[in-house]
Design an enzyme around this catalytic site. Sequence first.
Site, PDB file in Angstrom:
ATOM      1  N   ASP A  87      -7.027  -1.569  -4.598  1.00  0.00           N
ATOM      2  CA  ASP A  87      -8.002  -1.263  -3.894  1.00  0.00           C
ATOM      3  C   ASP A  87      -8.998  -0.187  -4.557  1.00  0.00           C
ATOM      4  O   ASP A  87     -10.123  -0.446  -4.286  1.00  0.00           O
ATOM      5  CB  ASP A  87      -7.627  -0.694  -2.439  1.00  0.00           C
ATOM      6  CG  ASP A  87      -6.675  -1.616  -1.596  1.00  0.00           C
ATOM      7  OD1 ASP A  87      -6.991  -2.774  -1.757  1.00  0.00           O
ATOM      8  OD2 ASP A  87      -5.662  -1.074  -0.842  1.00  0.00           O
ATOM      9  N   ASP A 140       0.947  -1.318  -0.110  1.00  0.00           N
ATOM     10  CA  ASP A 140      -0.074   0.042  -0.075  1.00  0.00           C
ATOM     11  C   ASP A 140       0.838   1.321  -0.001  1.00  0.00           C
ATOM     12  O   ASP A 140       1.968   1.359   0.667  1.00  0.00           O
ATOM     13  CB  ASP A 140      -1.006   0.059   1.180  1.00  0.00           C
ATOM     14  CG  ASP A 140      -2.169  -1.075   1.181  1.00  0.00           C
ATOM     15  OD1 ASP A 140      -2.256  -1.273  -0.089  1.00  0.00           O
ATOM     16  OD2 ASP A 140      -2.619  -1.376   2.235  1.00  0.00           O
TER      17      ASP A 140
END
Length: 217
Positions: free
Chosen positions: A159, A140
């Site tokens: 995401d 991330d």
Amino acid sequence: MNTEQQPDPSDTEEPRPAVLPRRRVGLLALAAVLAYAVDLVTKVIVTATLEGEKPVRLLGGAVYFQLLRNPYAAFGMDIGGTWLLTAIAIAVVVGIVWFARRIRSAGWAIGLGLVLAGALGNLTDRIFRAPAVFQGHVVDFISVFGPNGQYFPVFNAADSAITVGAGLIVLLTVLGRDYDGSVIPRGRKAADADGSNSADDTDGTDGTDTDDRGARS
């Protein structure tokens, strides 16, 4: 003089089948490939340039780029072990691939393509990244409104693809656009359709001739 009415040729013609919209497998695959490529390339760049570095401030602090390795689900949600997340991702991928041939709506194809790409992107991390196969931590790197995810969980392009794709599908459903390209009747239209069906059932078109019923009575 022959007064017998000649049959209308049009009455003997078989009804033409409804023309269905073409399948959108190619569009779904294109959306999935492009979104997956974006996720893969950004993760390669981030891991090569931001490892051990301080967060990079962008847009006046509205966005920060920083490398975090996430063992949890999308947006840092903890819903179980990484093996469970891997199993869920595999199930999503298999389900979308199995369902793809039924898609005849361009919007649905793009939406499911984005969800497929997001699931594949994070699944790739689960399989190939440390600490172990099927237990890998997802990369991330996008933090909004502050570093370290203090206001919103740190996320990645996969995401984002899942969120946008799912949102598009929900929007199409609300607007009455089905996956096969048809329009789902809503409100007054649905009531009118039900009313017309009820009328057809009572005017003798249900397969029983009303004149025959009167003659028999």
